[in-house]
Every structure is written in structure tokens, then in C-alpha cells.
Motif scaffolding. Structure first.
Motif, PDB file in Angstrom:
ATOM      1  N   UNK A  91       0.982  -1.335   0.069  1.00 21.24           N
ATOM      2  CA  UNK A  91       0.100   0.577   0.309  1.00 21.24           C
ATOM      3  C   UNK A  91       1.229   1.361  -0.031  1.00 21.24           C
ATOM      4  N   UNK A  92       0.710   2.554  -0.752  1.00 19.28           N
ATOM      5  CA  UNK A  92       1.113   3.266  -0.714  1.00 19.28           C
ATOM      6  C   UNK A  92       0.792   4.163   0.193  1.00 19.28           C
ATOM      7  N   UNK A  93       1.957   4.693   1.436  1.00 20.57           N
ATOM      8  CA  UNK A  93       1.199   5.819   2.213  1.00 20.57           C
ATOM      9  C   UNK A  93       2.495   6.806   1.853  1.00 20.57           C
ATOM     10  N   UNK A  94       2.383   8.421   2.509  1.00 15.70           N
ATOM     11  CA  UNK A  94       2.913   9.530   2.413  1.00 15.70           C
ATOM     12  C   UNK A  94       3.953   8.606   3.344  1.00 15.70           C
ATOM     13  N   UNK A  95       5.252   9.468   2.874  1.00 16.35           N
ATOM     14  CA  UNK A  95       6.488   9.503   3.358  1.00 16.35           C
ATOM     15  C   UNK A  95       6.097  10.055   5.073  1.00 16.35           C
ATOM     16  N   UNK A  96       5.489  11.224   4.032  1.00 11.68           N
ATOM     17  CA  UNK A  96       5.896  12.522   5.510  1.00 11.68           C
ATOM     18  C   UNK A  96       5.440  12.597   6.407  1.00 11.68           C
ATOM     19  N   UNK A  97       3.674  11.613   6.034  1.00  5.15           N
ATOM     20  CA  UNK A  97       2.479  11.199   7.025  1.00  5.15           C
ATOM     21  C   UNK A  97       3.225  10.179   7.864  1.00  5.15           C
ATOM     22  N   UNK A  98       4.621   9.196   7.409  1.00  5.41           N
ATOM     23  CA  UNK A  98       5.004   8.093   8.867  1.00  5.41           C
ATOM     24  C   UNK A  98       5.624   8.940   9.477  1.00  5.41           C
ATOM     25  N   UNK A  99       6.300   9.587   8.252  1.00  2.60           N
ATOM     26  CA  UNK A  99       7.696  10.326  10.077  1.00  2.60           C
ATOM     27  C   UNK A  99       6.831  11.569  10.879  1.00  2.60           C
ATOM     28  N   UNK A 100       5.910  12.446  10.651  1.00  2.00           N
ATOM     29  CA  UNK A 100       4.795  12.870  11.098  1.00  2.00           C
ATOM     30  C   UNK A 100       4.592  12.183  12.031  1.00  2.00           C
ATOM     31  N   UNK A 101       3.944  11.132  11.903  1.00  2.00           N
ATOM     32  CA  UNK A 101       3.274  10.200  12.757  1.00  2.00           C
ATOM     33  C   UNK A 101       4.226   9.768  13.694  1.00  2.00           C
ATOM     34  N   UNK A 102       5.332   9.240  13.457  1.00  2.00           N
ATOM     35  CA  UNK A 102       5.816   7.985  14.407  1.00  2.00           C
ATOM     36  C   UNK A 102       7.028   8.666  14.800  1.00  2.00           C
ATOM     37  N   UNK A 103       7.312   9.886  15.031  1.00  2.00           N
ATOM     38  CA  UNK A 103       8.634  10.583  14.835  1.00  2.00           C
ATOM     39  C   UNK A 103       9.909   9.792  14.487  1.00  2.00           C
ATOM     40  N   UNK A 104       9.675   9.484  13.583  1.00  2.00           N
ATOM     41  CA  UNK A 104      10.619   8.276  12.985  1.00  2.00           C
ATOM     42  C   UNK A 104      12.349   9.307  12.240  1.00  2.00           C
ATOM     43  N   UNK A 105      12.991   9.141  11.763  1.00  2.00           N
ATOM     44  CA  UNK A 105      13.664  10.051  10.695  1.00  2.00           C
ATOM     45  C   UNK A 105      13.898   9.501   9.515  1.00  2.00           C
ATOM     46  N   UNK A 106      13.677   9.896   8.470  1.00  2.00           N
ATOM     47  CA  UNK A 106      13.740   8.728   7.240  1.00  2.00           C
ATOM     48  C   UNK A 106      14.903   7.504   7.229  1.00  2.00           C
ATOM     49  N   UNK A 107      15.478   8.074   7.561  1.00  2.00           N
ATOM     50  CA  UNK A 107      17.039   6.279   8.060  1.00  2.00           C
ATOM     51  C   UNK A 107      16.035   5.505   8.717  1.00  2.00           C
ATOM     52  N   UNK A 108      15.374   6.212   9.421  1.00  2.00           N
ATOM     53  CA  UNK A 108      14.528   5.313  10.127  1.00  2.00           C
ATOM     54  C   UNK A 108      13.637   4.231  10.339  1.00  2.00           C
ATOM     55  N   UNK A 109      12.735   5.175   8.682  1.00  2.00           N
ATOM     56  CA  UNK A 109      11.433   4.072   8.350  1.00  2.00           C
ATOM     57  C   UNK A 109      11.957   2.719   7.959  1.00  2.00           C
ATOM     58  N   UNK A 110      13.404   2.233   6.965  1.00  2.00           N
ATOM     59  CA  UNK A 110      13.644   1.665   6.764  1.00  2.00           C
ATOM     60  C   UNK A 110      13.994   0.610   7.717  1.00  2.00           C
ATOM     61  N   UNK A 111      13.635  -0.886   7.495  1.00  2.00           N
ATOM     62  CA  UNK A 111      13.661  -1.743   8.283  1.00  2.00           C
ATOM     63  C   UNK A 111      12.226  -1.650   9.325  1.00  2.00           C
ATOM     64  N   UNK A 112      11.883  -0.413   9.852  1.00  2.00           N
ATOM     65  CA  UNK A 112      10.843   0.044  11.253  1.00  2.00           C
ATOM     66  C   UNK A 112       9.743  -1.285  10.917  1.00  2.00           C
ATOM     67  N   UNK A 113       9.581  -1.731  12.474  1.00  2.00           N
ATOM     68  CA  UNK A 113       7.855  -1.971  12.470  1.00  2.00           C
ATOM     69  C   UNK A 113       7.335  -1.374  13.282  1.00  2.00           C
ATOM     70  N   UNK A 114       6.347  -0.783  12.296  1.00  2.00           N
ATOM     71  CA  UNK A 114       5.434  -0.076  12.355  1.00  2.00           C
ATOM     72  C   UNK A 114       3.687  -0.793  13.040  1.00  2.00           C
ATOM     73  N   UNK A 115       2.774  -0.244  13.046  1.00  2.00           N
ATOM     74  CA  UNK A 115       1.231  -0.306  13.593  1.00  2.00           C
ATOM     75  C   UNK A 115       0.700   0.775  13.049  1.00  2.00           C
ATOM     76  N   UNK A 116      -0.194   0.053  12.686  1.00  2.00           N
ATOM     77  CA  UNK A 116      -1.988   1.650  12.458  1.00  2.00           C
ATOM     78  C   UNK A 116      -3.004   0.992  12.226  1.00  2.00           C
ATOM     79  N   UNK A 117      -3.844   1.532  13.157  1.00  2.00           N
ATOM     80  CA  UNK A 117      -4.526   1.566  12.959  1.00  2.00           C
ATOM     81  C   UNK A 117      -5.558   1.342  11.332  1.00  2.00           C
ATOM     82  N   UNK A 118      -6.339  -0.261  10.698  1.00  2.00           N
ATOM     83  CA  UNK A 118      -7.337  -0.271   9.940  1.00  2.00           C
ATOM     84  C   UNK A 118      -8.757  -0.706   9.709  1.00  2.00           C
ATOM     85  N   UNK A 119      -9.575  -0.387   9.004  1.00  2.00           N
ATOM     86  CA  UNK A 119     -10.488  -1.074   9.018  1.00  2.00           C
ATOM     87  C   UNK A 119     -10.562  -2.295   8.415  1.00  2.00           C
TER      88      UNK A 119
END
Length: 147
Positions: A91-119
Motif C-alpha cells: 500500500x502506498x503511504x505518504x512518507x511525510x505522514x509516516x515521519x510526522x506520525x511516528x517521530x522517526x527519521x527518514x533513515x529509521x523508517x527503513x526496516x522499522x516495525x510500525x503499527x496502524x489502525x485499519x478498517x
């Protein structure tokens, strides 16, 4: 060649044949057509095997928190897999949305485990309604890794 019967007007009635007469008789009796096997109107391919009443309407279902695995991190968008929803679809997600919501840096997103609320009833990625992105706990292992 068989002779085609001609209507007789002598008695004042017209013989319309068995097919039309049966159809007219069935029209007056709502249960008459039920004895015939009729195909279903439609089949949802890939739908849930559970009863529809138990599932409810998509907008009435509470979102659930699931694991989200970034598989490609780009400057504009990231491709994220939700293994519990469709493990073969990114699924395509805005990088800016992930950075601002998680507080991670760009380099930290690579290999990060995230969680999200979904329908949970989403049949298409447009129906996922992804919200509430969080970075996963540091101690959790990724899919395929041993803990």
C-alpha cells in the motif's frame, strides 16, 4: 412437418398454449416460481465466508491495530505491507505522514516495525482508512525472524 394449431374463435376463447397459460398462472401465485431452481443474483469473489449480519457494515466496524512493514521508503511515498490484511499487496503511504506520525527519521523508517489502525472489513486498499501510525516496540521481532 406437423401442423400448427390455429386459434378457435367459435367458443369465444382463444387457445394460447401451455407455456403462456403456465406463466400467467405463476404470476398470480407468488410461491409457484419458488419451486423452480433459480441461480443466485451474484457472488462476491473473495468475500468473507462468515454471515453478513455478524460482519456489519464497513463504516460500523471498529478499526483494529495491525503490524505494518515498510518494504520501500522513498522521498515522497513509502510502500507498506499489512501482513494481516493482504500479505502480497503493498500500500502506498505518504512518507511525510509516516515521519510526522511516528517521530522517526527518514533513515529509521527503513526496516522499522510500525503499527496502524485499519478498517478490518476493507476489500480494497482505498477502504483501509489507515490512521494512528505508531512505531512498534523495539523488542518485537520482524516477520521471519526468531525471537
Amino acid at each position: 412437418m406437423a401442423a400448427v394449431p390455429t386459434p378457435s374463435f367459435a367458443s369465444g376463447a382463444i387457445d394460447i398454449g401451455p407455456d403462456v397459460a403456465d406463466a400467467d398462472a405463476d404470476a398470480g401465485d407468488p410461491g409457484a416460481g419458488a419451486s423452480r431452481a433459480e441461480p443466485p443474483l451474484g457472488i462476491l469473489i473473495g468475500g468473507s465466508p462468515g454471515p453478513v449480519e455478524a460482519l456489519g457494515r464497513p463504516e460500523e466496524r471498529a478499526p483494529v491495530r495491525v503490524v505494518a512493514e515498510p518494504i520501500r521508503v522513498g522521498r515522497g511515498t513509502c510502500l507498506v505491507v499489512l501482513p494481516s490484511w493482504r500479505p502480497a499487496i503493498a500500500v502506498s503511504v505518504s512518507t511525510e505522514q509516516l515521519l510526522s506520525a511516528t517521530g522517526l527519521g527518514f533513515e529509521q523508517l527503513v526496516g522499522a516495525q510500525l503499527t496502524v489502525l485499519m478498517n478490518p472489513g476493507a476489500l480494497h486498499d482505498r477502504e483501509l482508512e489507515l490512521q494512528g501510525w505508531e512505531s512498534g516496540p523495539a523488542g518485537r521481532s520482524r516477520r521471519g525472524a526468531r525471537s
